[in-house]
Design a protein around this motif. Structure first.
Motif, PDB file in Angstrom:
ATOM      1  N   ASN A  59       0.831  -1.204   0.000  1.00 30.33           N
ATOM      2  CA  ASN A  59       0.000   0.000   0.000  1.00 30.33           C
ATOM      3  C   ASN A  59       0.863   1.250   0.000  1.00 30.33           C
ATOM      4  N   GLY A  60       0.481   2.210  -0.839  1.00 31.19           N
ATOM      5  CA  GLY A  60       1.291   3.413  -0.999  1.00 31.19           C
ATOM      6  C   GLY A  60       1.002   4.486   0.022  1.00 31.19           C
ATOM      7  N   ALA A  61       1.732   5.573  -0.090  1.00 27.69           N
ATOM      8  CA  ALA A  61       1.678   6.642   0.904  1.00 27.69           C
ATOM      9  C   ALA A  61       0.513   7.601   0.681  1.00 27.69           C
ATOM     10  N   PHE A  62      -0.407   7.273  -0.236  1.00 30.39           N
ATOM     11  CA  PHE A  62      -1.632   8.055  -0.331  1.00 30.39           C
ATOM     12  C   PHE A  62      -2.626   7.629   0.753  1.00 30.39           C
ATOM     13  N   THR A  63      -2.325   6.532   1.439  1.00 30.65           N
ATOM     14  CA  THR A  63      -3.153   6.105   2.563  1.00 30.65           C
ATOM     15  C   THR A  63      -2.848   6.975   3.775  1.00 30.65           C
ATOM     16  N   LYS A  64      -3.786   7.008   4.733  1.00 26.79           N
ATOM     17  CA  LYS A  64      -3.578   7.820   5.925  1.00 26.79           C
ATOM     18  C   LYS A  64      -2.505   7.218   6.819  1.00 26.79           C
ATOM     19  N   TYR A  65      -2.494   5.883   6.911  1.00 26.88           N
ATOM     20  CA  TYR A  65      -1.512   5.189   7.735  1.00 26.88           C
ATOM     21  C   TYR A  65      -0.731   4.207   6.874  1.00 26.88           C
ATOM     22  N   LEU A  66       0.542   4.092   7.140  1.00 29.08           N
ATOM     23  CA  LEU A  66       1.423   3.214   6.374  1.00 29.08           C
ATOM     24  C   LEU A  66       2.311   2.450   7.350  1.00 29.08           C
ATOM     25  N   VAL A  67       2.316   1.121   7.221  1.00 32.68           N
ATOM     26  CA  VAL A  67       3.144   0.285   8.086  1.00 32.68           C
ATOM     27  C   VAL A  67       4.415  -0.088   7.336  1.00 32.68           C
ATOM     28  N   VAL A  68       5.558   0.266   7.909  1.00 26.36           N
ATOM     29  CA  VAL A  68       6.842  -0.041   7.276  1.00 26.36           C
ATOM     30  C   VAL A  68       7.816  -0.534   8.344  1.00 26.36           C
ATOM     31  N   PRO A  69       8.834  -1.299   7.932  1.00 29.07           N
ATOM     32  CA  PRO A  69       9.848  -1.750   8.905  1.00 29.07           C
ATOM     33  C   PRO A  69      10.717  -0.585   9.354  1.00 29.07           C
ATOM     34  N   SER A  70      11.117  -0.599  10.602  1.00 26.74           N
ATOM     35  CA  SER A  70      11.911   0.518  11.133  1.00 26.74           C
ATOM     36  C   SER A  70      13.246   0.665  10.421  1.00 26.74           C
ATOM     37  N   ARG A  71      13.733  -0.408   9.794  1.00 28.29           N
ATOM     38  CA  ARG A  71      15.034  -0.327   9.123  1.00 28.29           C
ATOM     39  C   ARG A  71      15.020   0.645   7.946  1.00 28.29           C
ATOM     40  N   THR A  72      13.828   0.955   7.391  1.00 33.04           N
ATOM     41  CA  THR A  72      13.767   1.868   6.248  1.00 33.04           C
ATOM     42  C   THR A  72      13.357   3.285   6.641  1.00 33.04           C
ATOM     43  N   ILE A  73      13.189   3.521   7.938  1.00 36.59           N
ATOM     44  CA  ILE A  73      12.730   4.826   8.427  1.00 36.59           C
ATOM     45  C   ILE A  73      13.926   5.699   8.815  1.00 36.59           C
ATOM     46  N   TRP A  74      13.860   6.972   8.433  1.00 36.27           N
ATOM     47  CA  TRP A  74      14.926   7.923   8.748  1.00 36.27           C
ATOM     48  C   TRP A  74      14.337   9.199   9.322  1.00 36.27           C
ATOM     49  N   SER A  75      14.950   9.696  10.356  1.00 33.41           N
ATOM     50  CA  SER A  75      14.462  10.884  11.056  1.00 33.41           C
ATOM     51  C   SER A  75      14.646  12.143  10.212  1.00 33.41           C
ATOM     52  N   LEU A  76      13.612  12.996  10.245  1.00 38.06           N
ATOM     53  CA  LEU A  76      13.691  14.304   9.598  1.00 38.06           C
ATOM     54  C   LEU A  76      13.973  15.416  10.603  1.00 38.06           C
ATOM     55  N   GLU A  77      14.221  15.042  11.845  1.00 44.65           N
ATOM     56  CA  GLU A  77      14.456  16.051  12.881  1.00 44.65           C
ATOM     57  C   GLU A  77      15.594  17.009  12.527  1.00 44.65           C
ATOM     58  N   PRO A  78      16.683  16.554  11.848  1.00 45.21           N
ATOM     59  CA  PRO A  78      17.736  17.518  11.486  1.00 45.21           C
ATOM     60  C   PRO A  78      17.235  18.657  10.602  1.00 45.21           C
ATOM     61  N   LEU A  79      16.130  18.448   9.889  1.00 45.70           N
ATOM     62  CA  LEU A  79      15.622  19.481   8.984  1.00 45.70           C
ATOM     63  C   LEU A  79      14.918  20.610   9.713  1.00 45.70           C
ATOM     64  N   ARG A  80      14.595  20.399  10.981  1.00 43.94           N
ATOM     65  CA  ARG A  80      13.833  21.419  11.709  1.00 43.94           C
ATOM     66  C   ARG A  80      14.620  22.721  11.874  1.00 43.94           C
ATOM     67  N   LYS A  81      15.943  22.637  11.842  1.00 40.47           N
ATOM     68  CA  LYS A  81      16.732  23.858  11.984  1.00 40.47           C
ATOM     69  C   LYS A  81      16.719  24.696  10.698  1.00 40.47           C
ATOM     70  N   PHE A  82      16.294  24.091   9.598  1.00 40.47           N
ATOM     71  CA  PHE A  82      16.242  24.812   8.318  1.00 40.47           C
ATOM     72  C   PHE A  82      14.808  25.135   7.920  1.00 40.47           C
ATOM     73  N   TYR A  83      13.889  24.212   8.204  1.00 35.62           N
ATOM     74  CA  TYR A  83      12.481  24.406   7.835  1.00 35.62           C
ATOM     75  C   TYR A  83      11.655  24.643   9.097  1.00 35.62           C
ATOM     76  N   LYS A  84      11.180  25.859   9.274  1.00 35.47           N
ATOM     77  CA  LYS A  84      10.397  26.200  10.459  1.00 35.47           C
ATOM     78  C   LYS A  84       8.925  25.861  10.267  1.00 35.47           C
ATOM     79  N   ASN A  85       8.496  25.762   9.015  1.00 29.07           N
ATOM     80  CA  ASN A  85       7.110  25.446   8.692  1.00 29.07           C
ATOM     81  C   ASN A  85       6.950  23.934   8.538  1.00 29.07           C
ATOM     82  N   GLU A  86       5.924  23.352   9.182  1.00 31.11           N
ATOM     83  CA  GLU A  86       5.736  21.905   9.138  1.00 31.11           C
ATOM     84  C   GLU A  86       5.507  21.398   7.723  1.00 31.11           C
ATOM     85  N   THR A  87       4.742  22.151   6.936  1.00 33.00           N
ATOM     86  CA  THR A  87       4.483  21.727   5.560  1.00 33.00           C
ATOM     87  C   THR A  87       5.783  21.653   4.768  1.00 33.00           C
TER      88      THR A  87
END
Length: 299
Positions: A59-87
């Motif tokens: 199932n693709g990411a057009f769904t509201k919820y997506l189940v994926v293995p943690s091994r393929t997940i990467w944090s976007l927290e480093p981007l918060r210092k550059f992007y102040k807007n959530e969108t």
């Protein structure tokens, strides 16, 4: 890209080496490699023999919820210092995957460049444009984009390319040799999906240019055969490399860190659509290439 809603007890955030708590901004690889087959065990997850892919057989990411293995997940927290807007943060996160395809092609598979090298990118889709940004950031003295669509060429110029060649209006090889004052290029990336049409021009630049050891990275998938003259590769010490996928080799965290330090690719997202608008826009992409990247924003 999205937010972790819940996670299993063994799902660890690779950025903190601690379990996910929920609420973290993340992005995921599209390729859900198994980690158990020989290519995966050899460190080549892009060539997994039991590959699942989001949007293909999962199932693709057009769904509201997506189940994926943690091994393929990467944090976007480093981007918060550059992007102040959530969108903006999540739009940037959605562009990590295509940017990693480009990074894998020109840096990992293509061997990268030395500062001062020259680069030619054929095809200004999201991957080609991202390659322009990466190579300019890596120190390329000249980044040339070959593209027929004016809007996409303009975006490539905005995000890293120095020169634009329109092969529908001018001779590609002649123009590249003119721009580089007869030197040619150290790396070429084929991202058009039309190798039978564009490779003769690449080959001519390699043959007539003064640069030895050029690398041609074939990134776009195509069934068509490339008309290759072996003698050109021999005499000019050139090589052709294939590149597939975006996983492994630290591609995702490195691209995220590049974005966090100022490599802003969000202008590539030229149109934002809702779920109701999505089907027609997908159909439009088959004939209208004026948009670079259409982004679905979930509500």
């Amino acid at each position: 890209s999205g937010v972790v809603v819940s996670a299993g007890k063994n799902a660890y955030d690779k950025r903190t080496n601690k379990p996910f708590k929920g609420g973290e901004a993340v992005t995921t690889e599209e390729m859900l490699w198994c980690g158990q087959c020989k290519p995966c065990a050899d460190g080549q997850p892009n060539h997994c023999e039991r590959l699942d892919e989001i949007g293909f057989n999962v199932n693709g990411a057009f769904t509201k919820y997506l189940v994926v293995p943690s091994r393929t997940i990467w944090s976007l927290e480093p981007l918060r210092k550059f992007y102040k807007n959530e969108t903006d943060l999540f739009v940037a996160g959605s562009l990590v995957e295509p940017t990693c395809v480009a990074y894998n092609a020109v840096i990992e598979r293509g061997g990268g460049i030395r500062p001062g090298d020259r680069a030619v990118i054929l095809g200004a889709g999201p991957v080609g444009i991202a390659a322009c940004a990466i190579l300019k950031r890596a120190g390329a003295s000249q980044v040339i984009i070959s593209e027929t669509q004016p809007e996409r060429a303009a975006m490539a110029m905005k995000l890293g390319a120095d020169f634009h060649v329109d092969p529908s209006k001018e001779d590609f090889a002649e123009r590249v040799l003119q721009i580089t004052e007869g030197m040619g290029a150290d790396i070429f990336m084929e991202a058009t999906g039309l190798p039978e049409k564009v490779y003769p021009g690449i080959e001519r630049v390699i043959w007539e240019g003064r640069t030895l050891n050029s690398t041609v990275v074939v990134t776009a998938r195509a069934e068509a055969k490339m008309p290759v003259t072996g003698e050109v590769l021999q005499v000019r010490r050139a090589r052709i490399i294939g590149a597939q996928g975006h996983s492994g080799d630290g591609n995702f965290p490195r691209v995220i860190e590049c974005m966090a330090s100022g490599m802003d690719l969000t202008p590539m997202s030229t149109k934002k659509v809702s779920m109701d608008e999505l089907p027609q826009n997908i159909l439009n992409l088959q004939t209208d290439r004026s948009e670079v990247k259409i982004t679905y924003l979930a509500k």
